[in-house]
Design a protein around this motif. Structure first.
Motif, PDB file in Angstrom:
ATOM      1  N   LEU A   1       7.800 -12.619   1.718  1.00 36.94           N
ATOM      2  CA  LEU A   1       6.748 -11.676   1.608  1.00 36.94           C
ATOM      3  C   LEU A   1       7.497 -10.566   1.004  1.00 36.94           C
ATOM      4  O   LEU A   1       6.642  -9.786   0.055  1.00 36.94           O
ATOM      5  CB  LEU A   1       5.787 -11.362   2.657  1.00 36.94           C
ATOM      6  N   ALA A   2       8.340  -9.834   1.623  1.00 39.33           N
ATOM      7  CA  ALA A   2       9.141  -8.971   1.031  1.00 39.33           C
ATOM      8  C   ALA A   2       9.529  -9.122  -0.406  1.00 39.33           C
ATOM      9  O   ALA A   2       9.219  -8.153  -1.169  1.00 39.33           O
ATOM     10  CB  ALA A   2      10.298  -8.584   2.124  1.00 39.33           C
ATOM     11  N   LEU A   3      10.108 -10.361  -0.702  1.00 41.72           N
ATOM     12  CA  LEU A   3      10.353 -10.545  -1.988  1.00 41.72           C
ATOM     13  C   LEU A   3       9.221 -10.642  -2.921  1.00 41.72           C
ATOM     14  O   LEU A   3       9.222  -9.803  -3.986  1.00 41.72           O
ATOM     15  CB  LEU A   3      11.258 -11.871  -2.242  1.00 41.72           C
ATOM     16  N   SER A   4       8.181 -11.115  -2.682  1.00 39.58           N
ATOM     17  CA  SER A   4       6.992 -11.422  -3.315  1.00 39.58           C
ATOM     18  C   SER A   4       6.267 -10.032  -3.783  1.00 39.58           C
ATOM     19  O   SER A   4       5.940  -9.720  -4.903  1.00 39.58           O
ATOM     20  CB  SER A   4       5.891 -12.224  -2.506  1.00 39.58           C
ATOM     21  N   ALA A   5       6.446  -9.098  -2.778  1.00 41.47           N
ATOM     22  CA  ALA A   5       5.833  -7.855  -3.132  1.00 41.47           C
ATOM     23  C   ALA A   5       6.568  -6.977  -4.134  1.00 41.47           C
ATOM     24  O   ALA A   5       6.130  -6.547  -4.983  1.00 41.47           O
ATOM     25  CB  ALA A   5       5.829  -6.822  -1.824  1.00 41.47           C
ATOM     26  N   ARG A   6       8.023  -7.158  -3.951  1.00 44.99           N
ATOM     27  CA  ARG A   6       8.786  -6.581  -4.773  1.00 44.99           C
ATOM     28  C   ARG A   6       8.746  -7.005  -6.360  1.00 44.99           C
ATOM     29  O   ARG A   6       8.754  -6.327  -7.334  1.00 44.99           O
ATOM     30  CB  ARG A   6      10.098  -6.644  -4.619  1.00 44.99           C
ATOM     31  N   LEU A   7       8.457  -8.472  -6.269  1.00 43.52           N
ATOM     32  CA  LEU A   7       8.282  -9.138  -7.603  1.00 43.52           C
ATOM     33  C   LEU A   7       7.021  -8.627  -8.553  1.00 43.52           C
ATOM     34  O   LEU A   7       6.817  -8.548  -9.626  1.00 43.52           O
ATOM     35  CB  LEU A   7       8.488 -10.611  -7.479  1.00 43.52           C
ATOM     36  N   VAL A   8       6.128  -8.680  -7.570  1.00 48.34           N
ATOM     37  CA  VAL A   8       4.569  -8.312  -8.121  1.00 48.34           C
ATOM     38  C   VAL A   8       4.579  -6.734  -8.691  1.00 48.34           C
ATOM     39  O   VAL A   8       3.863  -6.604  -9.748  1.00 48.34           O
ATOM     40  CB  VAL A   8       3.535  -8.494  -7.010  1.00 48.34           C
TER      41      VAL A   8
END
Length: 551
Positions: free
Chosen positions: A376-383
């Motif tokens: 989720l941390a990576l997903s948030a940064r990517l978005v």
């Protein structure tokens, strides 16, 4: 007998009475005015006393002076609190102020004053250092007003405050920021190096496991190979997630923003999680139609990665027999909202604030922490890197909904992501030069290419030797690793491209580097394909067949 003169003095008496009355009124007015003046003087004394007390107690210096030496005609008692000198110390010596400007700032302040005088500036604000009576340096913020006479003489008035503490805090924050940036760079470099070192043995483990999977095995052996592959791929996914998050946080993430079909992304990601959902009887509900506009501006691989993570989490946290629903709708501001809703236990409000924090591990439906807490941390940064936003709505006992919003885009004339048709297959007797310094990787590729009869592999464990073999044997294909003992793979590629004897030899780069943007750069330099390690055998053979078939 008598005689005399009668004179009428009535008016004279009346005038005398009026004069006496006026004198009395004047005297009364004088008394009243004197009393008023005394009251006014008392109030003025009180005001002066209050003003002097205020000036004496304030931590601000008020000053007035004249001339290029900044001779002070007046300076408030605040100078003693800030610099340790009395007002008399300052006003007694015409050159006192400039003598006590910090030596490192004196030239700058002199140049500033020269500029003020030359251009007759009415106001000047500056920060500079003064030397305290005890030798310490003190930072001042000064606001100075200037008045100029017709003959060129000038005077000044102003205020100055002590900003030493503020400057100290700013310096500490700047040093802390620089230290954090150094630590972040060191972390990214460590993770990149660790990724390479971890991917190298994983390449052999997964590669040989894939070869075993393609051979004749007993059911028990096949199950063991399958377990090995699952464990290895899980470890690889974790390595990739941590490394990519490091790239995002260090600003080294490379994105390819283009119109992306939401419908296509949903279809592809749902197909990937369908076996996982089917194993737990979880129903996947997808929208019958995405609606308009069905395209968003994003990096196709990244948005697919984010959606896949949200879907995998939704399946993992939903109870057996539950459902995962995907919804798409147009949001405000020409944005598209893509939501994933599960039927899991929900997330307490106090936990929602840390959902997108790295290594925060939520509890799944099996009451065991799921994953490393990176997804989720990576997903948030990517978005966010794609100019989007991510949010969560959840209620304990009622499931959770994760939503991402991205800018909409017009449908392109040619669909992005379309791939060329594969080649007709490798021809018999092809020669391949493999530039790789790891023996396990060399043996793996040789074993993989054994399934293509007649393919000859020439191994070179140094970049310079690889170039020599390519010039001497004119291979049909060069396989190139990026991390070599004598030079980088990028240097080898440049040498092959610059040499007329090898310029037309196709090159496939095999690299354990991930997410650092090197793939695009090497393709631009002339590589025909870029494949990440650990090698996926099917993908690798397809690329080799296509390129050799085209040749």
């Amino acid at each position: 007998a008598w005689q005399g003169v009668l004179v009428d003095v009535t008016d004279a008496h009346r005038a005398e009475d009026e004069i006496r009355r006026l004198n009395a009124e004047l005297e009364q007015r004088v008394v009243e005015r004197t009393a008023e003046l005394g009251t006014a003087n008392e109030r003025l004394r009180e005001a002066n006393t209050y003003l002097e007390s205020l000036v004496a107690s304030t931590p601000v210096m008020l000053f007035r002076g004249h001339g290029p030496d900044f001779a002070a005609d007046y300076i408030s008692p605040g100078v003693e609190q800030i610099l340790g000198f009395t007002p008399a110390d300052v006003t007694a010596a015409p050159g006192f102020w400039m003598e006590h400007v910090h030596p490192d700032d004196r030239e700058r302040i002199t140049a500033v004053i020269r500029d003020v005088i030359e251009h007759r500036l009415a106001l000047h604000l500056t920060e500079y250092r003064m030397v305290h009576r005890d030798g310490r340096e003190r930072w001042l913020y000064a606001v100075v007003h200037y008045e100029f006479d017709a003959d060129g003489a000038w005077r000044f008035t102003g205020t100055a405050i002590d900003i030493t503490e503020r400057r100290r805090v700013e310096d500490e924050l700047r040093r802390a920021k620089e230290e954090a940036e150094r630590a972040n760079r060191a972390k990214s470099e460590f993770l990149s190096s660790a990724s390479h070192e971890l991917r190298t043995p994983l390449n052999a483990v997964l590669g040989f496991a894939q070869l075993l999977e393609r051979s004749e095995l007993s059911p028990d052996d096949r199950d063991g190979v399958a377990q090995t592959l699952r464990a290895g791929r899980t470890l690889l996914a974790m390595i990739d997630s941590v490394l990519e998050l490091a790239h995002v946080e260090s600003g080294r993430l490379t994105l390819s923003i283009e119109p992306v079909s939401v419908e296509q992304v949903i279809h592809e990601t749902v197909d990937l999680v369908r076996p996982m959902a089917a194993g737990r009887d979880i129903r996947l509900v997808t929208p019958a139609t995405v609606g308009r506009p069905p395209w968003v501006l994003a990096d196709r691989l990244r948005i697919k990665q984010v959606l896949l993570n949200l879907l995998a989490n939704a399946v993992a946290y939903s109870g057996d027999g539950g459902s995962v629903t995907i919804a798409v709708r147009v949001a405000a501001g020409d944005r598209l909202r893509l939501s994933v809703t599960d039927t899991g236990p929900g997330i307490p409000a106090e936990r929602q604030a840390t959902l997108f924090t790295i290594f925060d591990r939520q509890i799944g439906s099996g009451r065991k922490p799921a994953g490393l807490g990176v997804g989720l941390a990576l997903s948030a940064r990517l978005v966010e890197a794609m100019d989007g936003s991510i949010s969560v709505e959840s209620e304990v006992g009622a499931g959770s909904t994760f939503s991402i919003e991205l800018p909409t885009a017009a449908e392109p004339a040619v669909g992005p992501g379309e791939r060329p048709e594969p080649g007709t297959g490798a021809r018999a007797g092809a020669t391949v030069v493999y530039v790789e310094d790891n023996l396990a990787n060399l043996k793996l590729v040789e074993r993989i290419l054994d399934v293509r009869p007649g393919t000859r592999v020439l191994a070179a464990m140094q970049g310079s030797l690889g170039c020599d073999l390519a010039r001497q044997h004119h291979p049909d294909l060069v396989l190139l690793d990026l991390h070599l003992p004598d030079m980088s793979g990028e240097e080898v590629l440049r040498l092959l491209q610059d040499d007329p004897a090898t310029r037309d030899t196709p090159v496939i780069v095999l690299s354990s580097a991930s997410g650092d943007g090197s793939g695009r750069r090497l393709l631009e330099l002339g590589a025909r394909a870029y494949l990440a390690k650990p090698i996926d055998v099917a993908t690798f053979l397809a690329a080799v067949d296509r390129i050799l078939g085209e040749a």
